[in-house]
Design a protein around this motif. Structure first.
Motif, PDB file in Angstrom:
ATOM      1  N   GLU A 108       0.821  -1.210   0.000  1.00 49.73           N
ATOM      2  CA  GLU A 108       0.000   0.000   0.000  1.00 49.73           C
ATOM      3  C   GLU A 108       0.854   1.260   0.000  1.00 49.73           C
ATOM      4  OE1 GLU A 108      -2.803  -0.102   3.176  1.00 49.73           O
ATOM      5  OE2 GLU A 108      -3.480  -2.142   2.727  1.00 49.73           O
ATOM      6  N   ALA A 109       2.149   1.088   0.167  1.00 48.77           N
ATOM      7  CA  ALA A 109       3.057   2.244   0.181  1.00 48.77           C
ATOM      8  C   ALA A 109       3.646   2.445  -1.211  1.00 48.77           C
ATOM      9  CB  ALA A 109       4.146   2.040   1.228  1.00 48.77           C
ATOM     10  N   PHE A 110       4.785   1.818  -1.476  1.00 47.62           N
ATOM     11  CA  PHE A 110       5.452   2.004  -2.769  1.00 47.62           C
ATOM     12  C   PHE A 110       5.526   0.710  -3.573  1.00 47.62           C
ATOM     13  CE2 PHE A 110       7.078   5.196   0.187  1.00 47.62           C
ATOM     14  CZ  PHE A 110       6.798   6.362  -0.520  1.00 47.62           C
ATOM     15  N   GLY A 111       4.745  -0.273  -3.156  1.00 49.39           N
ATOM     16  CA  GLY A 111       4.666  -1.511  -3.904  1.00 49.39           C
ATOM     17  C   GLY A 111       5.680  -2.541  -3.461  1.00 49.39           C
ATOM     18  N   GLU A 112       5.387  -3.802  -3.764  1.00 48.11           N
ATOM     19  CA  GLU A 112       6.312  -4.890  -3.464  1.00 48.11           C
ATOM     20  C   GLU A 112       7.475  -4.860  -4.452  1.00 48.11           C
ATOM     21  OE1 GLU A 112       6.294  -6.657  -0.953  1.00 48.11           O
ATOM     22  OE2 GLU A 112       4.260  -7.075  -0.257  1.00 48.11           O
ATOM     23  N   PHE A 113       8.619  -5.365  -4.028  1.00 45.78           N
ATOM     24  CA  PHE A 113       9.769  -5.442  -4.927  1.00 45.78           C
ATOM     25  C   PHE A 113       9.524  -6.537  -5.960  1.00 45.78           C
ATOM     26  CE2 PHE A 113      13.940  -6.837  -6.305  1.00 45.78           C
ATOM     27  CZ  PHE A 113      14.596  -5.633  -6.501  1.00 45.78           C
ATOM     28  N   ASP A 114       9.736  -6.207  -7.244  1.00 41.23           N
ATOM     29  CA  ASP A 114       9.489  -7.145  -8.337  1.00 41.23           C
ATOM     30  C   ASP A 114      10.805  -7.432  -9.058  1.00 41.23           C
ATOM     31  OD1 ASP A 114       8.642  -8.636 -10.469  1.00 41.23           O
ATOM     32  OD2 ASP A 114       7.089  -7.234 -11.125  1.00 41.23           O
ATOM     33  N   GLU A 115      11.263  -8.689  -8.983  1.00 45.30           N
ATOM     34  CA  GLU A 115      12.525  -9.071  -9.622  1.00 45.30           C
ATOM     35  C   GLU A 115      12.482  -8.858 -11.137  1.00 45.30           C
ATOM     36  OE1 GLU A 115      15.350  -9.879  -8.495  1.00 45.30           O
ATOM     37  OE2 GLU A 115      15.015 -10.342  -6.377  1.00 45.30           O
ATOM     38  N   ASP A 116      11.286  -8.951 -11.710  1.00 46.52           N
ATOM     39  CA  ASP A 116      11.165  -8.769 -13.154  1.00 46.52           C
ATOM     40  C   ASP A 116      11.432  -7.332 -13.582  1.00 46.52           C
ATOM     41  OD1 ASP A 116      10.566 -11.424 -13.492  1.00 46.52           O
ATOM     42  OD2 ASP A 116       8.385 -11.125 -13.424  1.00 46.52           O
ATOM     43  N   ASP A 117      11.410  -6.406 -12.608  1.00 44.58           N
ATOM     44  CA  ASP A 117      11.683  -5.004 -12.914  1.00 44.58           C
ATOM     45  C   ASP A 117      13.170  -4.664 -12.813  1.00 44.58           C
ATOM     46  OD1 ASP A 117       9.166  -4.190 -13.626  1.00 44.58           O
ATOM     47  OD2 ASP A 117       8.569  -3.635 -11.593  1.00 44.58           O
ATOM     48  N   VAL A 118      13.996  -5.680 -12.621  1.00 42.19           N
ATOM     49  CA  VAL A 118      15.456  -5.500 -12.686  1.00 42.19           C
ATOM     50  C   VAL A 118      15.901  -6.123 -13.997  1.00 42.19           C
ATOM     51  CG1 VAL A 118      17.670  -5.897 -11.556  1.00 42.19           C
ATOM     52  CG2 VAL A 118      15.587  -5.663 -10.174  1.00 42.19           C
ATOM     53  N   ARG A 119      16.307  -5.273 -14.943  1.00 39.85           N
ATOM     54  CA  ARG A 119      16.553  -5.761 -16.297  1.00 39.85           C
ATOM     55  C   ARG A 119      17.931  -5.339 -16.808  1.00 39.85           C
ATOM     56  NH1 ARG A 119      11.299  -3.681 -16.596  1.00 39.85           N
ATOM     57  NH2 ARG A 119      11.900  -1.926 -17.917  1.00 39.85           N
ATOM     58  N   THR A 120      18.420  -6.107 -17.787  1.00 39.95           N
ATOM     59  CA  THR A 120      19.689  -5.796 -18.450  1.00 39.95           C
ATOM     60  C   THR A 120      19.400  -5.041 -19.738  1.00 39.95           C
ATOM     61  OG1 THR A 120      20.734  -7.777 -17.537  1.00 39.95           O
ATOM     62  CG2 THR A 120      21.784  -6.751 -19.439  1.00 39.95           C
ATOM     63  N   VAL A 121      20.085  -3.892 -19.912  1.00 38.57           N
ATOM     64  CA  VAL A 121      19.877  -3.068 -21.105  1.00 38.57           C
ATOM     65  C   VAL A 121      21.230  -2.723 -21.712  1.00 38.57           C
ATOM     66  CG1 VAL A 121      17.771  -2.072 -20.132  1.00 38.57           C
ATOM     67  CG2 VAL A 121      19.952  -0.873 -19.837  1.00 38.57           C
ATOM     68  N   HIS A 160      10.573   1.082  -7.614  1.00 34.60           N
ATOM     69  CA  HIS A 160      10.667   2.308  -6.804  1.00 34.60           C
ATOM     70  C   HIS A 160      11.759   2.095  -5.762  1.00 34.60           C
ATOM     71  CE1 HIS A 160       9.642   5.409  -3.860  1.00 34.60           C
ATOM     72  NE2 HIS A 160       8.945   6.001  -4.813  1.00 34.60           N
ATOM     73  N   PRO A 161      12.552   3.133  -5.460  1.00 37.03           N
ATOM     74  CA  PRO A 161      13.628   2.965  -4.465  1.00 37.03           C
ATOM     75  C   PRO A 161      13.156   2.414  -3.126  1.00 37.03           C
ATOM     76  CG  PRO A 161      13.871   5.054  -5.600  1.00 37.03           C
ATOM     77  CD  PRO A 161      12.562   4.477  -6.060  1.00 37.03           C
ATOM     78  N   LEU A 162      11.873   2.631  -2.781  1.00 32.81           N
ATOM     79  CA  LEU A 162      11.347   2.143  -1.503  1.00 32.81           C
ATOM     80  C   LEU A 162      10.414   0.943  -1.677  1.00 32.81           C
ATOM     81  CD1 LEU A 162      10.651   5.587   0.181  1.00 32.81           C
ATOM     82  CD2 LEU A 162      12.425   3.945   0.823  1.00 32.81           C
ATOM     83  N   ALA A 163      10.472   0.316  -2.834  1.00 29.30           N
ATOM     84  CA  ALA A 163       9.643  -0.876  -3.066  1.00 29.30           C
ATOM     85  C   ALA A 163      10.012  -1.959  -2.047  1.00 29.30           C
ATOM     86  CB  ALA A 163       9.857  -1.392  -4.480  1.00 29.30           C
ATOM     87  N   GLY A 164       8.978  -2.615  -1.510  1.00 29.92           N
ATOM     88  CA  GLY A 164       9.202  -3.681  -0.531  1.00 29.92           C
ATOM     89  C   GLY A 164       9.344  -3.187   0.900  1.00 29.92           C
ATOM     90  N   GLU A 165       9.273  -1.869   1.111  1.00 30.65           N
ATOM     91  CA  GLU A 165       9.458  -1.302   2.447  1.00 30.65           C
ATOM     92  C   GLU A 165       8.116  -0.907   3.052  1.00 30.65           C
ATOM     93  OE1 GLU A 165      12.134  -1.043   4.187  1.00 30.65           O
ATOM     94  OE2 GLU A 165      13.843  -1.116   2.788  1.00 30.65           O
ATOM     95  N   ALA A 166       7.847  -1.395   4.271  1.00 31.94           N
ATOM     96  CA  ALA A 166       6.702  -0.901   5.033  1.00 31.94           C
ATOM     97  C   ALA A 166       7.087   0.458   5.625  1.00 31.94           C
ATOM     98  CB  ALA A 166       6.339  -1.881   6.139  1.00 31.94           C
ATOM     99  N   ILE A 167       6.113   1.350   5.739  1.00 36.80           N
ATOM    100  CA  ILE A 167       6.379   2.719   6.185  1.00 36.80           C
ATOM    101  C   ILE A 167       5.627   3.011   7.478  1.00 36.80           C
ATOM    102  CG2 ILE A 167       6.285   5.157   5.541  1.00 36.80           C
ATOM    103  CD1 ILE A 167       8.127   3.492   3.757  1.00 36.80           C
ATOM    104  N   GLU A 168       6.335   3.630   8.425  1.00 37.80           N
ATOM    105  CA  GLU A 168       5.690   4.103   9.654  1.00 37.80           C
ATOM    106  C   GLU A 168       5.493   5.611   9.528  1.00 37.80           C
ATOM    107  OE1 GLU A 168       6.057   3.630  14.492  1.00 37.80           O
ATOM    108  OE2 GLU A 168       7.881   3.613  13.285  1.00 37.80           O
ATOM    109  N   TYR A 169       4.250   6.056   9.702  1.00 38.48           N
ATOM    110  CA  TYR A 169       3.873   7.445   9.452  1.00 38.48           C
ATOM    111  C   TYR A 169       3.358   8.059  10.745  1.00 38.48           C
ATOM    112  CZ  TYR A 169       2.180  11.132   6.254  1.00 38.48           C
ATOM    113  OH  TYR A 169       1.972  12.306   5.581  1.00 38.48           O
TER     114      TYR A 169
END
Length: 328
Positions: A108-121, A160-169
């Protein structure tokens, strides 16, 4: 329908109406659409890394140094997605002084980390100045971070740099904004991060409106008629600046921003006024016109034509001939 059935139906309708009135009366405290001033600090749950803050003391402790930003409470509109939904839900119904701490899961914050979004270009897609690990890059319209470079290939993380991180607000509501003009200023600051000169005004404007026909014959409906009437328009005037004209977000989303401002403030329109200061602007034009007329501050037209390697006598003869024909 019998009289008894009609009476039952009427009674049920009254009960529904009474229930709706009761629900409305029970809606106390902050509601969606309210403008509030919020003080907050957001950190990652796992490592306590600062995500954002309005507290100058926290900013100093964390070594945050942003020249273009003042660390102070922010004005925002509830229900418009300016903060996490879980935080809004916690604030709704509260009053000034309400504080709380809300944990927002990663999805609900910045999304779960997705390995498929790490790509070689291909490294050719990355500007030379950004060909190093950690560089923030834009590739095919996506923002990413360079992880590694090997030969002619680069490994880029598009999460997103904060993907996979829970946030305390942690937050506190420190005020409300009820003045309409201040609300407008707050909205523009939220969208663009700019303070602009603006004012509210009720304008009398002429507008064409469709005249309702009294004809009952639908088969031979008359041509629609319009009439010009004077109507009042609640208008927000914004004075344009060079900085506004060059603001990328403004250039891309001007229509959407103005539409949301009118909707949230209950206005009829937004007018952007561009003021061009004449001081010092007329010298170039005045010199050119003076040159054409042979006046002070400019060259004679014949001299200008000679400098341009044009037959001045021939041009002048054509001009004079055309003038004589016009006078005949």
């Amino acid at each position: 329908m019998s009289d008894e059935a009609e009476a039952d139906e009427a009674e049920q309708a009254d009960d529904v109406a009474e229930s709706e009135e009761t629900d409305e009366s029970e809606q106390t405290g902050f509601q969606p659409g309210d403008f509030i001033e919020l003080d907050y600090t957001a950190r990652t749950v796992e490592e306590g890394m600062i995500v954002d803050t309005t507290d100058p003391e926290v900013a100093e402790e964390e070594g945050l140094d942003e020249e273009d930003r003042e660390f102070e409470p922010r004005t925002l509109v509830l229900g418009e997605g300016f903060i996490f939904e879980a935080v809004e839900d916690d604030i709704i119904g509260g009053e000034v002084g309400k504080s709380g701490s809300v944990e927002i899961p990663a999805e609900e914050a910045f999304g779960e980390f997705d390995e498929d979004d790490v790509r070689t270009v291909s490294v050719n897609k990355i500007p030379e100045d950004d060909q190093y690990p950690g560089a923030q890059v834009q590739i095919d319209g996506q923002q990413g971070r360079v992880e590694t470079l090997v030969g002619g290939r680069a490994r880029v993380d598009f999460n997103h740099p904060l993907a996979g991180e829970a946030i305390e607000y942690d937050y506190e509501v420190v005020g409300v904004v009820e003045d309409q003009l201040e609300q407008a200023r707050s909205l523009i600051d939220m969208y663009l991060g700019m303070e602009l000169e603006m004012w509210l005004q009720t304008d009398e404007v002429e507008e064409e409106q469709l005249v309702q026909s009294d004809e009952d014959d639908e088969e031979e409906a008359p041509e629609p008629e319009t009439e010009v009437v004077e109507v009042e328009k609640e208008t927000l005037y914004i004075e344009a600046t060079p900085q506004l004209s060059m603001n990328q977000q403004w250039m891309m989303q001007k229509q959407q921003i103005c539409q949301q401002v009118t909707d949230l403030l209950g206005l009829d329109r937004v007018i952007i006024q561009e003021i061009i200061d004449g001081s010092g602007m007329g010298m170039g034009m005045g010199g050119m016109m003076g040159g054409m007329g042979g006046g002070p501050g400019g060259e004679d037209i014949e001299e200008a034509l000679e400098d341009a390697d044009v037959d001045a006598d021939e041009i002048m003869e054509e001009i004079e001939g055309a003038a004589e024909e016009a006078n005949e």
